[in-house]
Write a protein that holds these residues in place. Structure first.
Motif, mmCIF file in Angstrom:
data_model
loop_
_atom_site.group_PDB
_atom_site.id
_atom_site.type_symbol
_atom_site.label_atom_id
_atom_site.label_comp_id
_atom_site.label_asym_id
_atom_site.label_seq_id
_atom_site.Cartn_x
_atom_site.Cartn_y
_atom_site.Cartn_z
ATOM 1 N N LEU A 176 -37.110 19.442 19.328
ATOM 2 C CA LEU A 176 -38.512 19.687 19.658
ATOM 3 C C LEU A 176 -39.459 18.982 18.691
ATOM 4 N N SER A 177 -40.470 18.367 19.235
ATOM 5 C CA SER A 177 -41.581 17.666 18.555
ATOM 6 C C SER A 177 -41.218 16.260 18.090
ATOM 7 N N TYR A 178 -39.940 15.880 18.153
ATOM 8 C CA TYR A 178 -39.546 14.537 17.717
ATOM 9 C C TYR A 178 -39.569 13.546 18.888
ATOM 10 N N ASP A 179 -39.388 12.269 18.574
ATOM 11 C CA ASP A 179 -39.434 11.240 19.606
ATOM 12 C C ASP A 179 -38.336 11.413 20.650
ATOM 13 N N ASP A 180 -37.192 11.971 20.226
ATOM 14 C CA ASP A 180 -36.075 12.169 21.160
ATOM 15 C C ASP A 180 -36.055 13.593 21.720
ATOM 16 N N GLU A 181 -37.213 14.206 21.760
ATOM 17 C CA GLU A 181 -37.308 15.553 22.320
ATOM 18 C C GLU A 181 -36.763 15.567 23.756
ATOM 19 N N ARG A 182 -36.041 16.639 24.063
ATOM 20 C CA ARG A 182 -35.437 16.756 25.396
ATOM 21 C C ARG A 182 -35.628 18.185 25.904
ATOM 22 N N ILE A 183 -36.216 18.306 27.075
ATOM 23 C CA ILE A 183 -36.406 19.621 27.686
ATOM 24 C C ILE A 183 -35.771 19.609 29.064
ATOM 25 N N VAL A 184 -34.879 20.565 29.286
ATOM 26 C CA VAL A 184 -34.131 20.661 30.545
ATOM 27 C C VAL A 184 -34.374 22.039 31.155
ATOM 28 N N GLU A 185 -34.634 22.055 32.471
ATOM 29 C CA GLU A 185 -34.793 23.319 33.187
ATOM 30 C C GLU A 185 -33.910 23.297 34.425
ATOM 31 N N ASP A 186 -33.013 24.295 34.520
ATOM 32 C CA ASP A 186 -32.108 24.363 35.669
ATOM 33 C C ASP A 186 -31.438 25.739 35.678
ATOM 34 N N GLU A 187 -30.556 25.961 36.642
ATOM 35 C CA GLU A 187 -29.808 27.208 36.688
ATOM 36 C C GLU A 187 -28.757 27.214 35.586
ATOM 37 N N ALA A 188 -28.382 28.417 35.165
ATOM 38 C CA ALA A 188 -27.415 28.558 34.074
ATOM 39 C C ALA A 188 -26.099 27.869 34.401
ATOM 40 N N ARG A 189 -25.653 27.961 35.640
ATOM 41 C CA ARG A 189 -24.372 27.357 36.026
ATOM 42 C C ARG A 189 -24.395 25.831 35.886
ATOM 43 N N VAL A 190 -25.568 25.223 36.024
ATOM 44 C CA VAL A 190 -25.693 23.772 35.860
ATOM 45 C C VAL A 190 -25.738 23.406 34.384
ATOM 46 N N ILE A 191 -26.518 24.136 33.619
ATOM 47 C CA ILE A 191 -26.646 23.855 32.185
ATOM 48 C C ILE A 191 -25.334 24.111 31.454
ATOM 49 N N ALA A 192 -24.497 24.989 32.009
ATOM 50 C CA ALA A 192 -23.185 25.269 31.409
ATOM 51 C C ALA A 192 -22.314 24.018 31.325
ATOM 52 N N GLU A 193 -22.599 23.028 32.168
ATOM 53 C CA GLU A 193 -21.803 21.799 32.195
ATOM 54 C C GLU A 193 -22.415 20.687 31.347
ATOM 55 N N MET A 194 -23.553 20.951 30.698
ATOM 56 C CA MET A 194 -24.224 19.932 29.891
ATOM 57 C C MET A 194 -23.857 20.076 28.416
ATOM 58 N N SER A 195 -24.318 19.115 27.629
ATOM 59 C CA SER A 195 -24.097 19.155 26.176
ATOM 60 C C SER A 195 -25.442 19.099 25.464
ATOM 61 N N PHE A 196 -25.551 19.869 24.375
ATOM 62 C CA PHE A 196 -26.796 19.928 23.619
ATOM 63 C C PHE A 196 -26.496 19.981 22.127
ATOM 64 N N ASP A 197 -27.493 19.594 21.350
ATOM 65 C CA ASP A 197 -27.423 19.779 19.908
ATOM 66 C C ASP A 197 -27.333 21.267 19.620
ATOM 67 N N GLY A 198 -26.542 21.639 18.636
ATOM 68 C CA GLY A 198 -26.325 23.057 18.330
ATOM 69 C C GLY A 198 -27.596 23.812 18.015
ATOM 70 N N LEU A 199 -28.502 23.164 17.259
ATOM 71 C CA LEU A 199 -29.734 23.837 16.858
ATOM 72 C C LEU A 199 -30.839 23.609 17.886
ATOM 73 N N SER A 200 -30.582 24.061 19.083
ATOM 74 C CA SER A 200 -31.567 23.975 20.160
ATOM 75 C C SER A 200 -32.186 25.353 20.366
ATOM 76 N N VAL A 201 -33.132 25.426 21.289
ATOM 77 C CA VAL A 201 -33.710 26.713 21.672
ATOM 78 C C VAL A 201 -33.648 26.820 23.186
ATOM 79 N N MET A 202 -33.729 28.040 23.685
ATOM 80 C CA MET A 202 -33.699 28.215 25.130
ATOM 81 C C MET A 202 -34.431 29.488 25.531
#
Length: 406
Positions: A176-202
């Motif tokens: 968050l707030s950096y140039d490589d900021e990434r925000i994803v919105e979807d159903e839990a079952r879809v996000i379960a198949e993605m990969s994220f940095d450990g120190l994310s928020v949701m």
């Protein structure tokens, strides 16, 4: 007199820092914090101490000779921050004057990115904590989670999907707030198949959450999905659950769950806890599943099997309800006490033989504050113009608190 400032650096990008924080950092003789906190503020002539350990930081300041110290912390100093431990310790020193300087928290920033208010959001952290994610989500409309390396967004969503909550809408924020900021919105079952940095928020959105008012009512018998499996009736269930003396974060066993009526009514009180429904009968297990879905009590875990074998791998219980023992009452109580010698146990029996066995077990294992209640319920039934009272079988409710005998 030493002056200590605990300075929140905000969301990460320094452009979000306010002038008060920047001016204070410049004025400090010594800056303290983790390496990533200090890297943008190291200047010639300023003393630096690299640490994120509260005890080490407090000892360093207590023994140091600087006049002003600035402890740099991420986010807001009042939101899941190192400040909590540091403040508690430094406030005990008479020669230290302490001031916390707030900043923009990840909750504030992320909510603004989603264009939603955050005054109605329940927030929790997975950093170094045993987080009961399912209970937190089913009892809240919106819940903000500071994730961790071991419990990231994908892992959390995998848990939700396995519990039948894969349809919930989830928002994830990364870097968050950096140039490589990434925000994803979807159903839990879809996000379960993605990969994220450990120190994310949701933020998990649950419009079908359980209202806190549900915990305060007694559920009518005809609200449950029933079959041939036995069910603890409403009046007896209310007394039995009350005798468990539940707290919101308890781990609870319901042994011999039947239709799951006790499991459901108890689980509605476990805002941060988990209930394990132990049942050996296939038809009863099917009914428990249906009642979990009907009442949305996904904090109930069904354990198919017979106690005590079925409870061997479960976490230690704070309370245990025994509605059916399959003739293993002594072995069950022994196993439960080995997991937690101070467990609160409630036993329901119909026969005098089972009552006698329960009393003997309480005496043998040294239970404290043992209480025996006989409940005889009669309910009205309409017969033409008249109301007749139809009696139910009397039930014996035995409860006590384990001691350290084992």
């Amino acid at each position: 007199m030493k002056k200590v400032y605990i300075i929140g650096l905000g969301i990460g990008n320094l452009s979000y820092m306010h002038n008060k924080a920047k001016e204070t950092i410049r004025a400090c003789d010594c800056l303290i914090g983790a390496k990533r906190m200090l890297k943008d503020f190291i200047v010639s002539g300023k003393q630096v101490y690299e640490s994120s350990n509260a005890e080490s930081i407090c000892n360093y300041i207590a023994q140091g000779d600087c006049k002003t110290y600035g402890i740099l912390v991420s986010g807001d100093s009042g939101f899941y921050s190192l400040s909590k431990k540091v403040t508690k310790t430094l406030e005990t020193y008479e020669d230290i004057q302490l001031e916390n300087i707030p900043a923009i928290s990840s909750l504030q920033y992320f909510s603004s990115k989603l264009n939603i208010p955050w005054d109605d959001v329940k927030y929790v952290s997975a950093h170094g904590r045993n987080l009961n994610i399912v209970s937190n989500i089913i009892f809240n409309k919106k819940i903000f989670i500071l994730t961790s390396g071991d419990f990231g967004p994908d892992s959390i969503c995998q848990t939700l999907t396995s519990k039948g909550l894969g349809h919930l809408n989830v928002s994830v924020g990364e870097n968050l707030s950096y140039d490589d900021e990434r925000i994803v919105e979807d159903e839990a079952r879809v996000i379960a198949e993605m990969s994220f940095d450990g120190l994310s928020v949701m933020i998990v959105h649950n419009d079908d959450y359980i209202s806190a008012d549900e915990a305060y009512r007694s559920i009518k018998d005809d609200e449950f999905v029933t079959g041939k499996a036995p069910m603890t009736k409403s009046e007896v269930r209310t007394v039995s659950v009350g005798k468990l003396n539940l707290k919101s974060d308890y781990t609870v066993y319901d042994i011999g769950s039947g239709t799951g009526s006790v499991s459901v009514e108890a689980a509605l009180k476990l805002y941060n806890g988990t209930l394990y429904a132990i049942e050996k009968d296939d038809e009863a297990v099917s009914l428990i599943k249906k009642n979990i879905e009907k009442f949305k009590t996904y904090n109930v875990e069904i354990i198919r099997g017979t106690a005590p074998e079925a409870i061997q791998d479960l976490p230690k219980p704070d309370a245990c309800f025994i509605g059916g023992s399959s003739g293993n009452m002594d072995e069950i109580i022994n196993a439960v006490l080995k997991k937690n010698p101070n467990v609160n146990v409630v036993i329901n029996t119909i026969t005098l033989q089972s009552l006698n066995e329960a009393i003997n077990c309480m005496e043998e294992y040294g239970f404290k504050d043992v209480e025996i209640v006989s409940v005889a319920v009669a309910k009205s039934k309409k017969m033409g113009k008249y109301d007749l009272m139809i009696g139910q079988n009397p039930i014996y409710i035995i409860n006590g608190k384990g001691s350290d005998v084992l």
